[in-house]
Design a protein around this motif. Structure first.
Motif, PDB file in Angstrom:
ATOM      1  N   MET A   5       3.212  10.380  -4.710  1.00  0.00           N
ATOM      2  CA  MET A   5       2.716   9.822  -5.954  1.00  0.00           C
ATOM      3  C   MET A   5       2.084   8.453  -5.703  1.00  0.00           C
ATOM      4  O   MET A   5       2.558   7.691  -4.858  1.00  0.00           O
ATOM      5  N   ASP A   6       1.029   8.150  -6.409  1.00  0.00           N
ATOM      6  CA  ASP A   6       0.364   6.852  -6.249  1.00  0.00           C
ATOM      7  C   ASP A   6       1.057   5.820  -7.140  1.00  0.00           C
ATOM      8  O   ASP A   6       0.624   5.525  -8.236  1.00  0.00           O
ATOM      9  N   TYR A   7       2.153   5.273  -6.649  1.00  0.00           N
ATOM     10  CA  TYR A   7       2.965   4.338  -7.427  1.00  0.00           C
ATOM     11  C   TYR A   7       2.598   2.887  -7.152  1.00  0.00           C
ATOM     12  O   TYR A   7       2.983   2.005  -7.885  1.00  0.00           O
ATOM     13  N   GLY A   8       1.826   2.634  -6.099  1.00  0.00           N
ATOM     14  CA  GLY A   8       1.461   1.261  -5.733  1.00  0.00           C
ATOM     15  C   GLY A   8       0.812   0.472  -6.854  1.00  0.00           C
ATOM     16  O   GLY A   8       1.228  -0.665  -7.139  1.00  0.00           O
ATOM     17  N   PRO A   9      -0.207   1.028  -7.542  1.00  0.00           N
ATOM     18  CA  PRO A   9      -0.851   0.265  -8.623  1.00  0.00           C
ATOM     19  C   PRO A   9       0.113  -0.102  -9.757  1.00  0.00           C
ATOM     20  O   PRO A   9       0.029  -1.198 -10.312  1.00  0.00           O
ATOM     21  N   GLY A  10       1.022   0.787 -10.071  1.00  0.00           N
ATOM     22  CA  GLY A  10       1.991   0.485 -11.123  1.00  0.00           C
ATOM     23  C   GLY A  10       2.932  -0.635 -10.727  1.00  0.00           C
ATOM     24  O   GLY A  10       3.239  -1.527 -11.523  1.00  0.00           O
ATOM     25  N   ILE A  11       3.378  -0.587  -9.494  1.00  0.00           N
ATOM     26  CA  ILE A  11       4.271  -1.640  -9.012  1.00  0.00           C
ATOM     27  C   ILE A  11       3.521  -2.966  -8.941  1.00  0.00           C
ATOM     28  O   ILE A  11       4.062  -4.017  -9.313  1.00  0.00           O
ATOM     29  N   ARG A  12       2.276  -2.936  -8.500  1.00  0.00           N
ATOM     30  CA  ARG A  12       1.474  -4.171  -8.467  1.00  0.00           C
ATOM     31  C   ARG A  12       1.333  -4.764  -9.872  1.00  0.00           C
ATOM     32  O   ARG A  12       1.413  -5.985 -10.045  1.00  0.00           O
ATOM     33  N   ALA A  13       1.151  -3.906 -10.868  1.00  0.00           N
ATOM     34  CA  ALA A  13       1.028  -4.382 -12.247  1.00  0.00           C
ATOM     35  C   ALA A  13       2.322  -5.055 -12.706  1.00  0.00           C
ATOM     36  O   ALA A  13       2.288  -6.089 -13.378  1.00  0.00           O
ATOM     37  N   VAL A  14       3.451  -4.481 -12.325  1.00  0.00           N
ATOM     38  CA  VAL A  14       4.745  -5.082 -12.687  1.00  0.00           C
ATOM     39  C   VAL A  14       4.910  -6.418 -11.974  1.00  0.00           C
ATOM     40  O   VAL A  14       5.322  -7.416 -12.589  1.00  0.00           O
ATOM     41  N   GLY A  42       1.468   2.860  -0.698  1.00  0.00           N
ATOM     42  CA  GLY A  42       1.758   4.274  -0.855  1.00  0.00           C
ATOM     43  C   GLY A  42       2.257   4.988   0.378  1.00  0.00           C
ATOM     44  O   GLY A  42       2.298   6.213   0.414  1.00  0.00           O
ATOM     45  N   ARG A  43       2.660   4.217   1.380  1.00  0.00           N
ATOM     46  CA  ARG A  43       3.201   4.863   2.583  1.00  0.00           C
ATOM     47  C   ARG A  43       4.659   5.246   2.333  1.00  0.00           C
ATOM     48  O   ARG A  43       5.404   4.486   1.718  1.00  0.00           O
ATOM     49  N   PRO A  44       5.054   6.417   2.817  1.00  0.00           N
ATOM     50  CA  PRO A  44       6.462   6.789   2.679  1.00  0.00           C
ATOM     51  C   PRO A  44       7.325   5.917   3.573  1.00  0.00           C
ATOM     52  O   PRO A  44       6.823   5.403   4.561  1.00  0.00           O
ATOM     53  N   PRO A  45       8.571   5.748   3.306  1.00  0.00           N
ATOM     54  CA  PRO A  45       9.260   6.344   2.164  1.00  0.00           C
ATOM     55  C   PRO A  45       8.949   5.587   0.883  1.00  0.00           C
ATOM     56  O   PRO A  45       8.522   4.431   0.919  1.00  0.00           O
ATOM     57  N   VAL A  46       9.200   6.224  -0.225  1.00  0.00           N
ATOM     58  CA  VAL A  46       8.973   5.582  -1.520  1.00  0.00           C
ATOM     59  C   VAL A  46       9.995   4.469  -1.700  1.00  0.00           C
ATOM     60  O   VAL A  46      11.038   4.471  -1.048  1.00  0.00           O
ATOM     61  N   PRO A  47       9.714   3.515  -2.590  1.00  0.00           N
ATOM     62  CA  PRO A  47      10.699   2.448  -2.819  1.00  0.00           C
ATOM     63  C   PRO A  47      12.033   3.043  -3.273  1.00  0.00           C
ATOM     64  O   PRO A  47      12.049   3.940  -4.121  1.00  0.00           O
ATOM     65  N   PRO A  48      13.131   2.561  -2.718  1.00  0.00           N
ATOM     66  CA  PRO A  48      14.435   3.074  -3.143  1.00  0.00           C
ATOM     67  C   PRO A  48      14.768   2.608  -4.552  1.00  0.00           C
ATOM     68  O   PRO A  48      14.198   1.642  -5.068  1.00  0.00           O
ATOM     69  N   ALA A  49      15.705   3.283  -5.153  1.00  0.00           N
ATOM     70  CA  ALA A  49      16.097   2.982  -6.530  1.00  0.00           C
ATOM     71  C   ALA A  49      16.479   1.522  -6.712  1.00  0.00           C
ATOM     72  O   ALA A  49      16.101   0.898  -7.699  1.00  0.00           O
ATOM     73  N   ASN A  50      17.212   0.951  -5.751  1.00  0.00           N
ATOM     74  CA  ASN A  50      17.658  -0.439  -5.923  1.00  0.00           C
ATOM     75  C   ASN A  50      16.473  -1.401  -5.999  1.00  0.00           C
ATOM     76  O   ASN A  50      16.521  -2.386  -6.729  1.00  0.00           O
ATOM     77  N   ALA A  51      15.381  -1.117  -5.294  1.00  0.00           N
ATOM     78  CA  ALA A  51      14.200  -1.986  -5.349  1.00  0.00           C
ATOM     79  C   ALA A  51      13.519  -1.884  -6.710  1.00  0.00           C
ATOM     80  O   ALA A  51      13.040  -2.878  -7.252  1.00  0.00           O
ATOM     81  N   LEU A  52      13.507  -0.690  -7.272  1.00  0.00           N
ATOM     82  CA  LEU A  52      12.908  -0.502  -8.597  1.00  0.00           C
ATOM     83  C   LEU A  52      13.800  -1.083  -9.690  1.00  0.00           C
ATOM     84  O   LEU A  52      13.314  -1.617 -10.682  1.00  0.00           O
ATOM     85  N   ILE A  53      15.109  -1.013  -9.490  1.00  0.00           N
ATOM     86  CA  ILE A  53      16.050  -1.603 -10.447  1.00  0.00           C
ATOM     87  C   ILE A  53      15.859  -3.117 -10.517  1.00  0.00           C
ATOM     88  O   ILE A  53      15.923  -3.713 -11.593  1.00  0.00           O
ATOM     89  N   VAL A  54      15.603  -3.744  -9.372  1.00  0.00           N
ATOM     90  CA  VAL A  54      15.334  -5.193  -9.349  1.00  0.00           C
ATOM     91  C   VAL A  54      14.156  -5.512 -10.269  1.00  0.00           C
ATOM     92  O   VAL A  54      14.210  -6.448 -11.064  1.00  0.00           O
TER      93      VAL A  54
END
Length: 64
Positions: A5-14, A42-54
């Protein structure tokens, strides 16, 4: 089709909304800056849950 999934742009926006750099997010998660760069590109592995929780916790603390 098994594509990442292309999650990089969303994380950059946050990060932009928080006013954080990739270095600050790395420090907050305990990850290396290189690892965070990989997540943002967008390189694997995807960000782990704890990084997104932060990020989620920080966004919730922003004034509305």
């Amino acid at each position: 089709r098994g594509r990442i999934m292309d999650y990089g742009p969303g994380i950059r926006a946050v990060l932009d909304r928080l006013g954080w750099t990739k270095t600050e997010w790395a420090a907050a998660t305990g990850a290396s800056v290189r690892t965070v760069e990989g997540w943002l590109n967008g390189r694997p592995p995807v960000p782990p849950a704890n990084a997104l929780i932060v990020l989620g916790d920080a966004i919730r603390k922003l004034p509305e």
